[in-house]
Design an enzyme around this catalytic site. Sequence first.
Site, short mmCIF file in Angstrom:
data_model
loop_
_atom_site.label_atom_id
_atom_site.label_comp_id
_atom_site.label_asym_id
_atom_site.label_seq_id
_atom_site.Cartn_x
_atom_site.Cartn_y
_atom_site.Cartn_z
N ASP A 12 61.54 64.23 26.52
CA ASP A 12 61.27 63.41 25.33
C ASP A 12 62.02 63.87 24.09
O ASP A 12 61.55 63.70 22.97
CB ASP A 12 59.75 63.36 25.03
CG ASP A 12 58.97 63.01 26.27
OD1 ASP A 12 59.33 62.03 26.92
OD2 ASP A 12 58.01 63.73 26.61
N LYS A 15 66.97 61.89 24.65
CA LYS A 15 68.16 61.74 25.51
C LYS A 15 68.55 60.28 25.69
O LYS A 15 69.73 59.94 25.71
CB LYS A 15 67.89 62.30 26.92
CG LYS A 15 67.63 63.77 26.99
CD LYS A 15 67.41 64.19 28.44
CE LYS A 15 66.09 63.73 29.04
NZ LYS A 15 64.89 64.28 28.40
N GLY A 39 60.62 58.75 30.90
CA GLY A 39 60.44 57.57 30.06
C GLY A 39 61.49 57.63 28.98
O GLY A 39 61.36 58.40 28.05
N HIS A 40 62.55 56.86 29.14
CA HIS A 40 63.66 56.92 28.18
C HIS A 40 63.58 55.71 27.25
O HIS A 40 63.74 54.58 27.67
CB HIS A 40 64.99 56.99 28.93
CG HIS A 40 65.14 58.27 29.70
ND1 HIS A 40 66.18 58.52 30.55
CD2 HIS A 40 64.36 59.38 29.74
CE1 HIS A 40 66.03 59.74 31.07
NE2 HIS A 40 64.93 60.28 30.60
N GLN A 185 63.59 64.59 32.21
CA GLN A 185 62.72 65.71 31.83
C GLN A 185 63.51 66.70 30.95
O GLN A 185 64.41 66.28 30.25
CB GLN A 185 62.12 66.41 33.05
CG GLN A 185 61.06 65.59 33.79
CD GLN A 185 61.65 64.48 34.65
OE1 GLN A 185 62.54 64.72 35.44
NE2 GLN A 185 61.16 63.28 34.49
P1 IMP Z 1 55.28 65.19 37.20
O1 IMP Z 1 56.75 65.26 37.13
O2 IMP Z 1 54.76 63.81 36.98
O3 IMP Z 1 54.71 65.84 38.43
O4 IMP Z 1 54.70 66.04 35.98
C1 IMP Z 1 54.84 67.45 35.91
C2 IMP Z 1 54.84 67.89 34.46
O5 IMP Z 1 56.03 67.45 33.84
C3 IMP Z 1 53.71 67.32 33.63
O6 IMP Z 1 53.36 68.26 32.64
C4 IMP Z 1 54.34 66.09 32.97
O7 IMP Z 1 53.69 65.73 31.78
C5 IMP Z 1 55.73 66.60 32.73
N1 IMP Z 1 56.75 65.54 32.71
C6 IMP Z 1 57.29 64.92 33.79
N2 IMP Z 1 58.23 64.05 33.40
C7 IMP Z 1 58.30 64.13 32.06
C8 IMP Z 1 59.12 63.49 31.08
O8 IMP Z 1 60.00 62.69 31.37
N3 IMP Z 1 58.88 63.82 29.78
C9 IMP Z 1 57.94 64.73 29.44
N4 IMP Z 1 57.16 65.38 30.31
C10 IMP Z 1 57.35 65.06 31.62
MG MG Z 2 60.42 60.55 27.72
#
Ligand code: IMP
Ligand code: MG
Length: 375
Positions: A12, A15, A39-40, A185
């Site tokens: 977040d 990007k 989530g872009h 991420q």
């Molecule tokens: P998962 O990838 O859904 O298994 O989440 C694992 C951890 O990564 C959690 O703390 C999520 O909130 C975090 N996370 C996964 N994808 C994103 C992202 O795109 N932005 C921010 N946090 C993320």
């Molecule tokens: Mg995001």
Amino acid sequence: MNIAILGNQWGDEGKGHITHHLSKDYDWVIRFGGGANAGHTIYRNGKKYVHNLLPSIDFTHDHIKGFLGSGMVLDLEQLLKEVSTAEQDFPGVGSKLYVDPDAFVVLPEHKETDKANNKHIGSTNRGIGPAYADKVMRKGVRVIDRMNDGDPIIASLSALGVQFKGVLELKEDFESSRLLFEGAQGILLDLNHGIYPYVSCGDATVAGIYAAGFNFVKLDKVYGVAKVYTTKVGEGPFPTELHGDEAESLRKLGNEYGATTGRPRRVGWLDLPALKYACAKGGINSLIITKFDILSGMEEIPVAETYEKTPTSSKDFFNAKPNYVKLKGWKDVKDYNDFDSYDKIWKFVDYIEEQVGVPVDMISKGTSTRDILEA
Ligand code: IMP
Ligand code: MG
């Protein structure tokens, strides 16, 4: 010129906004890891779009193609939704999108497993971890398997023009093109280098690009994107985290609610030891600092300059004790004639460069394209 745009914090960082802005100068925008947990957020002609799987391409330019690489785990229904939505505003985009048949598929049971098992991590419940786990257990399902099974979603994607081709089939095209690799991420959420076990399961470092088969690509620049403060969604250590009213007010100012889950994001001050660690682990050689507008009007801005122990392993983020300095804030970044504010911003940028030892090449101070400035 080939570049990568990676997340230098916990995701977040902005990007999507940066990738969207730079994409017009590239022929391909390539996602290589993660899935619909990303989530872009992108603004096109004042309208807000959130891409979970599609690369953050500026669809107003016809020449840009998108590729979803083999390091990703794909929820095909979600992909169909995103392509269909994109087609409504930009007819013909489907035919500019390519999916690597070697990418893995997220199944409905993966999302159920996430809900049941990964609450303590704060998973987005998009089935990412369980899909990667099945891949590692050698029982994953790939896109190619779905193609061979005659999956109707694959047929619907094909009907929208989406093509299923691997890196080697497109190698000649890639070799004669300008490539932009868009990370998902952030490095602190990377499976190998993030703050384990509070990580996602994809690759968020430069290694993910090579893991997805792009070994023949020379990267001219690897950008790390970071906010001028810090946010995190989900559980795990967050050394500069704010609490109570202070947190609430920064969260409101920055509109820090998850683009994928809508959850309020945890917020805190800029964390230079974390930034430095992520640059080193991620292969970052240039920084882009975003969201300068959000801190406008603060007299002084706290920044964590060091920890009592400099982090060299992800273990060092647990119970880290930051030492703060206060830097002079700026009044208003929207007013281009406020030379004093700009002066303060560039001083702030100089300080970051000096502390982290990586140049800051761009900053962003808003959601429009003209809010992105070369440093
Ligand atoms: P998962 O990838 O859904 O298994 O989440 C694992 C951890 O990564 C959690 O703390 C999520 O909130 C975090 N996370 C996964 N994808 C994103 C992202 O795109 N932005 C921010 N946090 C993320
Ligand atoms: Mg995001």
